[in-house]
Design a protein around this motif. Structure first.
Motif, PDB file in Angstrom:
ATOM      1  N   LEU A  56       0.803  -1.219   0.000  1.00 14.35           N
ATOM      2  CA  LEU A  56       0.000   0.000   0.000  1.00 14.35           C
ATOM      3  C   LEU A  56       0.841   1.277   0.000  1.00 14.35           C
ATOM      4  CD1 LEU A  56      -3.036   0.400  -0.057  1.00 14.35           C
ATOM      5  CD2 LEU A  56      -3.050   0.353   2.435  1.00 14.35           C
ATOM      6  N   ARG A  57       1.882   1.304   0.803  1.00 16.62           N
ATOM      7  CA  ARG A  57       2.697   2.525   0.921  1.00 16.62           C
ATOM      8  C   ARG A  57       3.268   2.998  -0.414  1.00 16.62           C
ATOM      9  NH1 ARG A  57       7.506   3.660   5.351  1.00 16.62           N
ATOM     10  NH2 ARG A  57       7.800   5.850   4.799  1.00 16.62           N
ATOM     11  N   PRO A  58       3.811   2.112  -1.248  1.00 18.68           N
ATOM     12  CA  PRO A  58       4.336   2.588  -2.531  1.00 18.68           C
ATOM     13  C   PRO A  58       3.267   3.247  -3.417  1.00 18.68           C
ATOM     14  CG  PRO A  58       5.197   0.407  -2.061  1.00 18.68           C
ATOM     15  CD  PRO A  58       4.126   0.683  -1.043  1.00 18.68           C
ATOM     16  N   VAL A  59       2.057   2.712  -3.422  1.00 16.39           N
ATOM     17  CA  VAL A  59       0.986   3.299  -4.243  1.00 16.39           C
ATOM     18  C   VAL A  59       0.504   4.612  -3.626  1.00 16.39           C
ATOM     19  CG1 VAL A  59      -1.305   2.930  -5.230  1.00 16.39           C
ATOM     20  CG2 VAL A  59       0.326   1.048  -5.151  1.00 16.39           C
ATOM     21  N   LEU A  60       0.404   4.643  -2.312  1.00 15.22           N
ATOM     22  CA  LEU A  60       0.039   5.902  -1.652  1.00 15.22           C
ATOM     23  C   LEU A  60       1.112   6.964  -1.891  1.00 15.22           C
ATOM     24  CD1 LEU A  60      -1.423   4.537   1.696  1.00 15.22           C
ATOM     25  CD2 LEU A  60      -2.690   5.612  -0.183  1.00 15.22           C
ATOM     26  N   ALA A  61       2.370   6.548  -1.946  1.00 12.33           N
ATOM     27  CA  ALA A  61       3.458   7.492  -2.239  1.00 12.33           C
ATOM     28  C   ALA A  61       3.319   8.047  -3.658  1.00 12.33           C
ATOM     29  CB  ALA A  61       4.816   6.812  -2.051  1.00 12.33           C
ATOM     30  N   GLU A  62       2.915   7.203  -4.605  1.00 13.18           N
ATOM     31  CA  GLU A  62       2.683   7.686  -5.972  1.00 13.18           C
ATOM     32  C   GLU A  62       1.588   8.747  -5.986  1.00 13.18           C
ATOM     33  OE1 GLU A  62       2.493   4.921  -9.383  1.00 13.18           O
ATOM     34  OE2 GLU A  62       2.846   3.358  -7.887  1.00 13.18           O
ATOM     35  N   TRP A  63       0.495   8.480  -5.251  1.00  4.49           N
ATOM     36  CA  TRP A  63      -0.609   9.437  -5.195  1.00  4.49           C
ATOM     37  C   TRP A  63      -0.159  10.741  -4.528  1.00  4.49           C
ATOM     38  CZ3 TRP A  63      -4.754  10.183  -7.781  1.00  4.49           C
ATOM     39  CH2 TRP A  63      -5.679  11.119  -7.338  1.00  4.49           C
ATOM     40  N   LEU A  64       0.593  10.606  -3.431  1.00  4.18           N
ATOM     41  CA  LEU A  64       1.097  11.787  -2.731  1.00  4.18           C
ATOM     42  C   LEU A  64       2.000  12.606  -3.636  1.00  4.18           C
ATOM     43  CD1 LEU A  64       1.448  13.490  -0.182  1.00  4.18           C
ATOM     44  CD2 LEU A  64       3.251  11.908   0.527  1.00  4.18           C
ATOM     45  N   LEU A  65       2.820  11.936  -4.424  1.00  7.74           N
ATOM     46  CA  LEU A  65       3.720  12.649  -5.330  1.00  7.74           C
ATOM     47  C   LEU A  65       2.935  13.421  -6.391  1.00  7.74           C
ATOM     48  CD1 LEU A  65       6.616  13.299  -5.982  1.00  7.74           C
ATOM     49  CD2 LEU A  65       6.747  11.195  -7.302  1.00  7.74           C
ATOM     50  N   LEU A  66       1.874  12.839  -6.906  1.00  5.65           N
ATOM     51  CA  LEU A  66       1.015  13.578  -7.847  1.00  5.65           C
ATOM     52  C   LEU A  66       0.462  14.838  -7.181  1.00  5.65           C
ATOM     53  CD1 LEU A  66      -1.078  10.729  -9.504  1.00  5.65           C
ATOM     54  CD2 LEU A  66       0.699  12.106 -10.588  1.00  5.65           C
ATOM     55  N   TRP A  67      -0.001  14.695  -5.963  1.00  8.09           N
ATOM     56  CA  TRP A  67      -0.576  15.811  -5.224  1.00  8.09           C
ATOM     57  C   TRP A  67       0.479  16.881  -4.939  1.00  8.09           C
ATOM     58  CZ3 TRP A  67       0.147  17.881  -0.300  1.00  8.09           C
ATOM     59  CH2 TRP A  67      -0.841  18.760   0.131  1.00  8.09           C
ATOM     60  N   LEU A  68       1.650  16.430  -4.467  1.00 12.74           N
ATOM     61  CA  LEU A  68       2.717  17.381  -4.151  1.00 12.74           C
ATOM     62  C   LEU A  68       3.167  18.159  -5.375  1.00 12.74           C
ATOM     63  CD1 LEU A  68       4.989  15.301  -1.758  1.00 12.74           C
ATOM     64  CD2 LEU A  68       3.748  17.391  -1.176  1.00 12.74           C
ATOM     65  N   ARG A  69       3.366  17.454  -6.469  1.00  6.10           N
ATOM     66  CA  ARG A  69       3.850  18.123  -7.683  1.00  6.10           C
ATOM     67  C   ARG A  69       2.806  19.061  -8.270  1.00  6.10           C
ATOM     68  NH1 ARG A  69       7.998  13.930 -10.552  1.00  6.10           N
ATOM     69  NH2 ARG A  69       9.803  14.789  -9.465  1.00  6.10           N
ATOM     70  N   ARG A  70       1.558  18.815  -8.013  1.00  4.11           N
ATOM     71  CA  ARG A  70       0.501  19.720  -8.476  1.00  4.11           C
ATOM     72  C   ARG A  70       0.533  21.015  -7.670  1.00  4.11           C
ATOM     73  NH1 ARG A  70      -4.575  21.413  -7.615  1.00  4.11           N
ATOM     74  NH2 ARG A  70      -5.892  21.676  -9.435  1.00  4.11           N
ATOM     75  N   ARG A  71       0.834  20.897  -6.388  1.00  2.00           N
ATOM     76  CA  ARG A  71       0.851  22.051  -5.496  1.00  2.00           C
ATOM     77  C   ARG A  71       2.167  22.814  -5.549  1.00  2.00           C
ATOM     78  NH1 ARG A  71      -3.003  22.454  -1.474  1.00  2.00           N
ATOM     79  NH2 ARG A  71      -1.459  23.614  -0.301  1.00  2.00           N
ATOM     80  N   GLN A  72       3.270  22.084  -5.671  1.00  2.00           N
ATOM     81  CA  GLN A  72       4.578  22.719  -5.604  1.00  2.00           C
ATOM     82  C   GLN A  72       5.581  21.883  -6.404  1.00  2.00           C
ATOM     83  OE1 GLN A  72       6.324  22.846  -1.648  1.00  2.00           O
ATOM     84  NE2 GLN A  72       7.070  24.885  -2.092  1.00  2.00           N
ATOM     85  N   PRO A  73       6.081  22.430  -7.501  1.00  2.00           N
ATOM     86  CA  PRO A  73       7.051  21.666  -8.297  1.00  2.00           C
ATOM     87  C   PRO A  73       8.296  21.309  -7.473  1.00  2.00           C
ATOM     88  CG  PRO A  73       6.313  23.610  -9.485  1.00  2.00           C
ATOM     89  CD  PRO A  73       5.788  23.727  -8.084  1.00  2.00           C
ATOM     90  N   ILE A  74       8.728  20.079  -7.623  1.00  2.00           N
ATOM     91  CA  ILE A  74       9.947  19.618  -6.957  1.00  2.00           C
ATOM     92  C   ILE A  74      10.840  19.039  -8.041  1.00  2.00           C
ATOM     93  CG2 ILE A  74      10.920  18.060  -5.234  1.00  2.00           C
ATOM     94  CD1 ILE A  74       8.243  18.161  -3.782  1.00  2.00           C
ATOM     95  N   ALA A  75      11.996  19.636  -8.218  1.00  2.00           N
ATOM     96  CA  ALA A  75      12.878  19.285  -9.335  1.00  2.00           C
ATOM     97  C   ALA A  75      13.791  18.108  -9.004  1.00  2.00           C
ATOM     98  CB  ALA A  75      13.700  20.506  -9.746  1.00  2.00           C
ATOM     99  N   LEU A  76      13.188  17.013  -8.608  1.00  2.00           N
ATOM    100  CA  LEU A  76      13.926  15.774  -8.413  1.00  2.00           C
ATOM    101  C   LEU A  76      13.198  14.671  -9.164  1.00  2.00           C
ATOM    102  CD1 LEU A  76      14.827  15.814  -4.602  1.00  2.00           C
ATOM    103  CD2 LEU A  76      16.339  16.249  -6.516  1.00  2.00           C
ATOM    104  N   SER A  77      13.901  13.615  -9.474  1.00  2.00           N
ATOM    105  CA  SER A  77      13.276  12.532 -10.233  1.00  2.00           C
ATOM    106  C   SER A  77      12.202  11.840  -9.406  1.00  2.00           C
ATOM    107  CB  SER A  77      14.325  11.514 -10.666  1.00  2.00           C
ATOM    108  OG  SER A  77      14.685  10.689  -9.577  1.00  2.00           O
ATOM    109  N   LYS A  78      11.268  11.265 -10.114  1.00  6.24           N
ATOM    110  CA  LYS A  78      10.185  10.511  -9.479  1.00  6.24           C
ATOM    111  C   LYS A  78      10.752   9.387  -8.621  1.00  6.24           C
ATOM    112  CE  LYS A  78       6.210   7.617 -10.656  1.00  6.24           C
ATOM    113  NZ  LYS A  78       5.387   7.058 -11.723  1.00  6.24           N
TER     114      LYS A  78
END
Length: 110
Positions: A56-78
């Motif tokens: 579950l954690r890896p998929v939740l991390a993917e969702w969180l990353l989508l949310w984070l990048r929508r709110r604030q760009p982070i210039a590091l690789s996925k």
């Protein structure tokens, strides 16, 4: 488990990865319920920390990353960001890149 258009789906409609991640999450929740890693009543409850960490954690991390990048760009690789969000060890170069993030970006990741 219903996957219907709601705020989360609508919010990320422009990101092609969102429906894929949501489908993965839906599938995991269904499997978790069938295999007794999750309990549905009286509310969704985690019964297996191992299921959370490994599945579950890896998929939740993917969702969180989508949310984070929508709110604030982070210039590091996925990959670097997902490893960090999943609590995996990162190499020295990745650690240096994470430490170089702006204060607000680092707070958002934590």
């Amino acid at each position: 488990c219903q996957l219907s258009p709601g705020p989360a789906v609508t919010l990320f409609a422009s990101q092609s990865a969102a429906p894929v991640v949501l489908q993965k999450l839906k599938d995991l929740v269904e499997r978790g319920l069938l295999e007794k890693h999750l309990q549905a009543s009286p509310h969704l409850t985690l019964l297996s920390p191992k299921f959370y960490e490994e599945e579950l954690r890896p998929v939740l991390a993917e969702w969180l990353l989508l949310w984070l990048r929508r709110r604030q760009p982070i210039a590091l690789s996925k990959d670097i960001l997902l490893d960090y969000l999943c609590g995996k060890k990162v190499d020295a170069k990745s650690k240096t890149a994470l430490e170089a993030l702006a204060d607000q970006q680092l707070k958002a990741l934590n």
